[in-house]
Design a protein around this motif. Structure first.
Motif, PDB file in Angstrom:
ATOM      1  N   VAL A  13       7.109 -31.168  22.185  1.00  0.00           N
ATOM      2  CA  VAL A  13       7.173 -29.805  21.637  1.00  0.00           C
ATOM      3  C   VAL A  13       5.919 -29.016  22.010  1.00  0.00           C
ATOM      4  O   VAL A  13       6.000 -27.836  22.344  1.00  0.00           O
ATOM      5  CB  VAL A  13       7.369 -29.843  20.106  1.00  0.00           C
ATOM      6  CG1 VAL A  13       7.173 -28.464  19.483  1.00  0.00           C
ATOM      7  CG2 VAL A  13       8.767 -30.375  19.769  1.00  0.00           C
ATOM      8  N   PHE A  17       9.810 -24.680  18.627  1.00  0.00           N
ATOM      9  CA  PHE A  17      10.861 -25.234  17.772  1.00  0.00           C
ATOM     10  C   PHE A  17      10.831 -26.756  17.781  1.00  0.00           C
ATOM     11  O   PHE A  17      10.535 -27.381  18.804  1.00  0.00           O
ATOM     12  CB  PHE A  17      12.248 -24.745  18.218  1.00  0.00           C
ATOM     13  CG  PHE A  17      12.590 -23.401  17.670  1.00  0.00           C
ATOM     14  CD1 PHE A  17      13.407 -23.263  16.563  1.00  0.00           C
ATOM     15  CD2 PHE A  17      12.050 -22.259  18.230  1.00  0.00           C
ATOM     16  CE1 PHE A  17      13.702 -22.018  16.031  1.00  0.00           C
ATOM     17  CE2 PHE A  17      12.332 -21.004  17.718  1.00  0.00           C
ATOM     18  CZ  PHE A  17      13.166 -20.882  16.613  1.00  0.00           C
ATOM     19  N   GLY A  30      11.832 -30.361  18.204  1.00  0.00           N
ATOM     20  CA  GLY A  30      12.655 -30.945  19.249  1.00  0.00           C
ATOM     21  C   GLY A  30      14.012 -31.407  18.769  1.00  0.00           C
ATOM     22  O   GLY A  30      14.991 -31.386  19.519  1.00  0.00           O
ATOM     23  N   GLN A  77      16.373 -28.330  18.962  1.00  0.00           N
ATOM     24  CA  GLN A  77      16.490 -27.558  20.200  1.00  0.00           C
ATOM     25  C   GLN A  77      17.882 -27.753  20.792  1.00  0.00           C
ATOM     26  O   GLN A  77      18.542 -28.760  20.555  1.00  0.00           O
ATOM     27  CB  GLN A  77      15.415 -27.988  21.197  1.00  0.00           C
ATOM     28  CG  GLN A  77      14.031 -27.593  20.750  1.00  0.00           C
ATOM     29  CD  GLN A  77      12.935 -28.040  21.717  1.00  0.00           C
ATOM     30  OE1 GLN A  77      13.207 -28.549  22.795  1.00  0.00           O
ATOM     31  NE2 GLN A  77      11.693 -27.861  21.299  1.00  0.00           N
ATOM     32  N   ALA A  84      16.831 -20.820  18.437  1.00  0.00           N
ATOM     33  CA  ALA A  84      15.761 -19.968  18.962  1.00  0.00           C
ATOM     34  C   ALA A  84      16.309 -18.619  19.403  1.00  0.00           C
ATOM     35  O   ALA A  84      15.707 -17.571  19.123  1.00  0.00           O
ATOM     36  CB  ALA A  84      15.033 -20.666  20.112  1.00  0.00           C
ATOM     37  N   ARG A 103      13.430 -24.693  29.446  1.00  0.00           N
ATOM     38  CA  ARG A 103      14.078 -24.220  28.214  1.00  0.00           C
ATOM     39  C   ARG A 103      13.532 -22.855  27.788  1.00  0.00           C
ATOM     40  O   ARG A 103      14.264 -22.009  27.315  1.00  0.00           O
ATOM     41  CB  ARG A 103      13.887 -25.229  27.081  1.00  0.00           C
ATOM     42  CG  ARG A 103      14.766 -26.434  27.212  1.00  0.00           C
ATOM     43  CD  ARG A 103      14.569 -27.351  26.007  1.00  0.00           C
ATOM     44  NE  ARG A 103      15.445 -28.484  26.133  1.00  0.00           N
ATOM     45  CZ  ARG A 103      16.303 -28.844  25.191  1.00  0.00           C
ATOM     46  NH1 ARG A 103      16.373 -28.176  24.059  1.00  0.00           N
ATOM     47  NH2 ARG A 103      17.074 -29.879  25.374  1.00  0.00           N
ATOM     48  N   SER A 104      12.240 -22.671  27.977  1.00  0.00           N
ATOM     49  CA  SER A 104      11.619 -21.419  27.549  1.00  0.00           C
ATOM     50  C   SER A 104      12.090 -20.244  28.391  1.00  0.00           C
ATOM     51  O   SER A 104      12.505 -19.218  27.858  1.00  0.00           O
ATOM     52  CB  SER A 104      10.092 -21.553  27.609  1.00  0.00           C
ATOM     53  OG  SER A 104       9.484 -20.397  27.081  1.00  0.00           O
TER      54      SER A 104
END
Length: 187
Positions: free
Chosen positions: A31, A92, A94, A97, A102, A132-133
Motif C-alpha cells: 500500500v 486505500f 489493499g 482495492q 476509490a 492502479r493509480s
C-alpha cells in the motif's frame, strides 16, 4: 463537520480514534510502496490519526454499512490560492482495492470541490509504475498532462542510493468535470 455519503461509503474528516484502522493499511508494504513514507507501526498510526484529525487536507473513507475506515483521500488547495488549483491524492487498504471504492470516493469529493467550492482545476501525480493509480485517474477522466523523468525520490536502495522515480501529471478543469458530470446524469 463535513461528511459525504455515496452508495457504499461515508467520506468524513479523520478522528483521533482512527489509528487502528489507519494502521490496518499503512502497515502494508504494498500500500505504501509509492508513498513518501514507509510502513507505519501501531504507535505511529495512532499519532498520525491524531495529526490527520487536525489536518483539513485528509478525508477518511469508510464503509457505510460497518463504518470501517478503508482508505483516505488527500484534497488540498495549492499555492498561489488565486489559481484555484487543488491536488488530489488517495491511499486505500489493499484488502479493499479493486472494488471501485476509490473511484466512488474521488468522484464524490471532486463533485463537491467543483460544484460547491468552485474549484477551477484539480491536479494529481503518480508513479508510472503504479498502474492502479493512473488507471484510477483515467477512470475519473483526468487528462495525463506530462511524464517527467527522475523527479525525485522518497526511498533508498540497500546501498543508500536514492531510488529516483518518474511522475505522471494529471489534471482536469472544473468546466470539463461539470460538463462530463452533467452528461452522465442526463443518460
Amino acid at each position: 463537520m463535513e461528511e459525504f455519503a455515496t452508495e457504499r461509503l461515508i467520506i468524513r474528516r479523520f478522528r483521533a480514534g482512527d489509528g487502528e484502522d489507519l494502521h490496518d493499511y499503512l502497515s502494508q508494504e504494498e500500500v505504501v510502496r509509492f508513498e513518501p513514507y514507509g510502513v507505519y507501526d501501531e504507535a505511529s498510526s495512532k499519532t498520525e490519526a491524531v495529526r490527520r484529525a487536525d489536518d483539513p487536507a485528509f478525508w477518511a473513507v469508510c464503509l457505510k454499512d460497518s463504518g470501517k475506515l478503508i482508505g483516505n483521500l488527500y484534497f488540498q488547495q495549492q499555492d498561489p490560492p488565486q489559481f484555484q488549483t487543488w491536488m488530489l491524492g488517495y491511499v486505500f487498504n489493499g484488502r479493499y482495492q479493486g472494488c471501485g471504492y476509490a473511484v466512488e470516493a474521488c468522484r464524490k469529493l471532486l463533485t463537491y470541490g467543483f460544484g460547491t467550492l468552485g474549484i477551477r482545476r484539480v491536479t494529481a501525480f503518480c508513479n508510472p509504475d503504479n498502474h492502479r493509480s493512473w488507471h484510477l485517474l483515467e477512470r475519473l477522466k483526468l487528462r495525463r498532462e506530462g511524464h517527467f523523468l527522475q523527479t525525485g525520490y522518497f526511498k533508498h536502495d540497500e546501498y543508500g542510493n536514492p531510488r529516483w522515480h518518474n511522475t505522471y501529471a494529471y489534471g482536469v478543469l472544473g468546466s470539463e468535470w461539470m460538463e462530463a458530470h452533467q452528461a452522465e446524469t442526463a443518460e
